[in-house]
Design an enzyme around this catalytic site. Structure first.
Site, PDB file in Angstrom:
ATOM      1  N   ASN A  13       0.875  -1.174   0.000  1.00 16.22           N
ATOM      2  CA  ASN A  13       0.000   0.000   0.000  1.00 16.22           C
ATOM      3  C   ASN A  13       0.911   1.222   0.000  1.00 16.22           C
ATOM      4  O   ASN A  13       1.422   1.633   1.038  1.00 16.22           O
ATOM      5  CB  ASN A  13      -0.901  -0.023   1.238  1.00 16.22           C
ATOM      6  CG  ASN A  13      -1.885   1.133   1.271  1.00 16.22           C
ATOM      7  OD1 ASN A  13      -1.835   2.033   0.433  1.00 16.22           O
ATOM      8  ND2 ASN A  13      -2.783   1.118   2.233  1.00 16.22           N
ATOM      9  N   LYS A  20       3.185   0.765   3.263  1.00 17.32           N
ATOM     10  CA  LYS A  20       2.747  -0.245   4.221  1.00 17.32           C
ATOM     11  C   LYS A  20       2.786  -1.592   3.514  1.00 17.32           C
ATOM     12  O   LYS A  20       2.331  -1.698   2.368  1.00 17.32           O
ATOM     13  CB  LYS A  20       1.332   0.068   4.709  1.00 17.32           C
ATOM     14  CG  LYS A  20       0.823  -0.858   5.806  1.00 17.32           C
ATOM     15  CD  LYS A  20      -0.587  -0.451   6.230  1.00 17.32           C
ATOM     16  CE  LYS A  20      -1.102  -1.376   7.324  1.00 17.32           C
ATOM     17  NZ  LYS A  20      -2.503  -1.034   7.711  1.00 17.32           N
ATOM     18  N   ARG A  87      -2.563  -2.178  -3.460  1.00 14.26           N
ATOM     19  CA  ARG A  87      -3.774  -1.396  -3.245  1.00 14.26           C
ATOM     20  C   ARG A  87      -3.675  -0.142  -4.107  1.00 14.26           C
ATOM     21  O   ARG A  87      -2.714   0.613  -4.009  1.00 14.26           O
ATOM     22  CB  ARG A  87      -3.923  -0.984  -1.790  1.00 14.26           C
ATOM     23  CG  ARG A  87      -5.149  -0.106  -1.551  1.00 14.26           C
ATOM     24  CD  ARG A  87      -5.041   0.663  -0.267  1.00 14.26           C
ATOM     25  NE  ARG A  87      -6.191   1.542  -0.105  1.00 14.26           N
ATOM     26  CZ  ARG A  87      -6.129   2.773   0.397  1.00 14.26           C
ATOM     27  NH1 ARG A  87      -4.962   3.270   0.777  1.00 14.26           N
ATOM     28  NH2 ARG A  87      -7.204   3.504   0.513  1.00 14.26           N
ATOM     29  N   HIS A 176     -12.822   2.510   0.149  1.00 12.51           N
ATOM     30  CA  HIS A 176     -12.739   1.495   1.217  1.00 12.51           C
ATOM     31  C   HIS A 176     -13.338   0.167   0.756  1.00 12.51           C
ATOM     32  O   HIS A 176     -13.821  -0.626   1.566  1.00 12.51           O
ATOM     33  CB  HIS A 176     -13.478   1.948   2.487  1.00 12.51           C
ATOM     34  CG  HIS A 176     -12.816   3.082   3.205  1.00 12.51           C
ATOM     35  ND1 HIS A 176     -13.526   4.026   3.914  1.00 12.51           N
ATOM     36  CD2 HIS A 176     -11.511   3.436   3.345  1.00 12.51           C
ATOM     37  CE1 HIS A 176     -12.694   4.906   4.448  1.00 12.51           C
ATOM     38  NE2 HIS A 176     -11.458   4.564   4.114  1.00 12.51           N
ATOM     39  N   LEU A 204     -15.315   2.959  10.227  1.00 13.01           N
ATOM     40  CA  LEU A 204     -15.118   4.190  10.974  1.00 13.01           C
ATOM     41  C   LEU A 204     -13.693   4.261  11.493  1.00 13.01           C
ATOM     42  O   LEU A 204     -13.279   3.466  12.335  1.00 13.01           O
ATOM     43  CB  LEU A 204     -16.101   4.269  12.149  1.00 13.01           C
ATOM     44  CG  LEU A 204     -17.580   4.067  11.806  1.00 13.01           C
ATOM     45  CD1 LEU A 204     -18.433   4.110  13.069  1.00 13.01           C
ATOM     46  CD2 LEU A 204     -18.050   5.118  10.797  1.00 13.01           C
ATOM     47  N   ASN A 206      -9.993   7.224  10.838  1.00 14.09           N
ATOM     48  CA  ASN A 206      -9.707   8.606  10.462  1.00 14.09           C
ATOM     49  C   ASN A 206     -10.430   8.952   9.165  1.00 14.09           C
ATOM     50  O   ASN A 206     -10.916  10.057   8.971  1.00 14.09           O
ATOM     51  CB  ASN A 206      -8.205   8.825  10.310  1.00 14.09           C
ATOM     52  CG  ASN A 206      -7.857  10.293  10.153  1.00 14.09           C
ATOM     53  OD1 ASN A 206      -8.306  11.122  10.939  1.00 14.09           O
ATOM     54  ND2 ASN A 206      -7.091  10.619   9.130  1.00 14.09           N
ATOM     55  N   GLY A 207     -10.520   7.961   8.263  1.00 13.64           N
ATOM     56  CA  GLY A 207     -11.409   8.033   7.110  1.00 13.64           C
ATOM     57  C   GLY A 207     -12.628   7.182   7.407  1.00 13.64           C
ATOM     58  O   GLY A 207     -12.507   6.116   8.014  1.00 13.64           O
ATOM     59  N   ARG A 236     -11.775  15.299   7.549  1.00 11.24           N
ATOM     60  CA  ARG A 236     -12.623  15.612   6.395  1.00 11.24           C
ATOM     61  C   ARG A 236     -14.026  15.978   6.861  1.00 11.24           C
ATOM     62  O   ARG A 236     -14.562  15.381   7.787  1.00 11.24           O
ATOM     63  CB  ARG A 236     -12.698  14.423   5.439  1.00 11.24           C
ATOM     64  CG  ARG A 236     -11.374  14.026   4.801  1.00 11.24           C
ATOM     65  CD  ARG A 236     -11.563  12.827   3.891  1.00 11.24           C
ATOM     66  NE  ARG A 236     -10.295  12.294   3.443  1.00 11.24           N
ATOM     67  CZ  ARG A 236     -10.039  10.993   3.331  1.00 11.24           C
ATOM     68  NH1 ARG A 236     -10.960  10.098   3.627  1.00 11.24           N
ATOM     69  NH2 ARG A 236      -8.849  10.581   2.913  1.00 11.24           N
ATOM     70  N   ASP A 278      -8.117  12.619  16.608  1.00 10.37           N
ATOM     71  CA  ASP A 278      -8.048  11.327  17.293  1.00 10.37           C
ATOM     72  C   ASP A 278      -9.258  11.176  18.208  1.00 10.37           C
ATOM     73  O   ASP A 278      -9.448  11.969  19.144  1.00 10.37           O
ATOM     74  CB  ASP A 278      -6.756  11.224  18.095  1.00 10.37           C
ATOM     75  CG  ASP A 278      -6.503   9.810  18.626  1.00 10.37           C
ATOM     76  OD1 ASP A 278      -7.437   9.214  19.186  1.00 10.37           O
ATOM     77  OD2 ASP A 278      -5.368   9.325  18.488  1.00 10.37           O
ATOM     78  N   GLY A 328     -14.656   2.023  14.725  1.00 14.93           N
ATOM     79  CA  GLY A 328     -15.725   1.031  14.712  1.00 14.93           C
ATOM     80  C   GLY A 328     -15.403  -0.222  15.510  1.00 14.93           C
ATOM     81  O   GLY A 328     -16.286  -0.835  16.117  1.00 14.93           O
ATOM     82  N   GLU A 381      -7.895  -5.717   5.350  1.00 21.52           N
ATOM     83  CA  GLU A 381      -7.775  -5.345   3.944  1.00 21.52           C
ATOM     84  C   GLU A 381      -6.588  -6.028   3.283  1.00 21.52           C
ATOM     85  O   GLU A 381      -6.642  -6.379   2.097  1.00 21.52           O
ATOM     86  CB  GLU A 381      -7.658  -3.833   3.819  1.00 21.52           C
ATOM     87  CG  GLU A 381      -8.916  -3.098   4.255  1.00 21.52           C
ATOM     88  CD  GLU A 381      -8.753  -1.595   4.222  1.00 21.52           C
ATOM     89  OE1 GLU A 381      -8.964  -1.008   3.138  1.00 21.52           O
ATOM     90  OE2 GLU A 381      -8.418  -1.007   5.265  1.00 21.52           O
TER      91      GLU A 381
END
Length: 397
Positions: A13, A20, A87, A176, A204, A206-207, A236, A278, A328, A381
């Site tokens: 990624n 990553k 990704r 996502h 749910l 940071n994005g 955002r 955060d 989440g 993911e």
């Protein structure tokens, strides 16, 4: 006991200044992970977690994506990865599934930077760097947008002139995708409800995004042409009046670039609270009586619940709601508040079970008699990308 990686797939990624990575065994039982960060700066480094869980840090001051990948591939060479899965954020209208990298595919990834200027160029760098080091290594791109290509026109079209859709590809794409695909598939494996299943999935972090998924197919989602549309997020804004841009230009003289920066990097939880993006920091401040933090939490939960309620319109049946992502999966109070706002859905929750579902735990927290199942499923993911990479190459056993 010797730990081995059987037929592993390397998942990459690539961000604008980071990579990553995860090397994942065929059976998903073992993996090596790491992060190359601050690329191009004097503080560039690789944080590597070995197969036995031990860690090491490698300084690569000023290192580029290519140098970082050379180091990463050298660290992993002994395990003989069979393929690389990348990704890639935006696949436009052409790509509805993972595809093997060809010159045409790479060209399209680069061309689609017009829709993802911060992400697709970095994704292309990763593909080119691997190709330069291991030109014979099979590579696959897995697009964030691909899973949502099953969304029908009634949900993906904007109410704007048709020519903008046909000529400029202006439509809702969603993001996502690998996360929504993974957790909805996992929920269908775990549930005792007869299929086909209809899930509302809430990623749910940071994005943030939500999706309506029926029988394994996305029917609607909250993000649109860009990841800015939809839910309130860490920095955002999510949905706003489109007239805000011209209003801020007229009244404050702000440029489009300044407004774009504000909406993407200075808004959301950070903008409302004035403290942080955060959730943990904001929850603590709210508990200490900070009114702006309290409002940020209330807005976050209200908007998430409102979107989940609206997305339920896309589903023939509603089997349940799945929470995932850093917030989440771990913020039980946020889940509690979101579910309570959905008061017309005849949901019965077991709040003790909800409170126990943190730190990566997977489980269900609806109570007996609930018309809607409630799940917490940690997203994976990387595994989903590895799985789709193997499928695209015909390597699934």
């Amino acid at each position: 006991m010797t730990i081995t990686l059987t037929n592993p797939t390397l998942v990459l990624n690539c961000g604008s200044s980071s990579i990553k990575y995860a090397l994942i065994s065929e059976d998903n039982n073992t993996r090596i992970t790491g992060l190359a960060e601050n690329l191009g700066l004097d503080t560039a480094r690789i944080k590597h977690t070995r197969l036995d869980g031990s860690k090491e840090e490698i300084n690569i001051a000023g290192g580029s994506h290519k140098l970082a990948l050379q180091k990463i591939l050298a660290l992993l060479e002994q395990y003989k990865p069979i393929a690389v899965g990348h990704r890639v954020v935006h696949g436009g209208r052409e790509f509805s599934s993972a595809v093997q990298v060809t010159p045409h595919v790479l060209k399209e990834v680069k061309r689609l930077k017009i829709l993802a200027p911060l992400h697709n160029p970095a994704n292309a760098l990763g593909i080119e760097a691997v190709n330069a080091i291991y030109p014979e290594m099979p590579q696959v791109v897995v697009f964030d947008t691909a899973f949502h290509q099953t969304v029908p026109p009634v949900a993906y079209r904007y109410a704007i002139p048709k020519a903008l859709y046909e000529e400029e590809r202006i439509r809702r794409y969603g993001f996502h995708g690998t996360s929504h695909a993974y957790v909805s598939d996992r929920a269908s494996q775990l549930t005792d409800a007869p299929g086909p299943h209809g899930w509302l999935t809430a990623h749910l972090g940071n994005g943030c995004s939500a999706a309506a998924i029926y029988d394994g197919k996305s029917l609607d989602t909250s993000m649109g042409l860009t990841p800015l549309e939809g839910l309130m997020m860490g920095t955002r804004s999510g949905d706003i009046d489109p007239g805000l841009h011209i209003h801020l230009k007229r009244t404050l003289g702000m440029s489009l670039e300044e407004i774009d920066t504000m909406l993407n990097k200075q808004s959301g939880l950070l903008g409302v609270s004035g403290l942080s993006n955060d959730m943990r920091t904001i929850e603590q401040a709210a508990n200490e009586g900070n009114e702006d933090a309290k409002l940020a939490l209330e807005m976050f939960c209200y908007r998430a619940a409102k979107y989940l309620a609206s997305l339920s319109c896309a589903l023939p049946i509603l089997t349940g709601i799945v929470f995932t992502g850093g917030i989440g999966e771990n913020a039980d109070k946020i889940r509690h508040n979101i579910v309570q706002i959905l008061r017309h859905f005849d949901i019965q929750a077991d709040w003790d079970k909800n409170a126990a579902l943190i730190r990566g735990n997977e489980g269900r927290f609806d109570a007996a008699g609930s018309e809607v199942q409630l799940w917490v499923i940690p997203t994976d993911e990387e595994y989903r990308i590895a799985q789709e990479t193997r499928e695209a190459l015909g390597l699934l056993s």
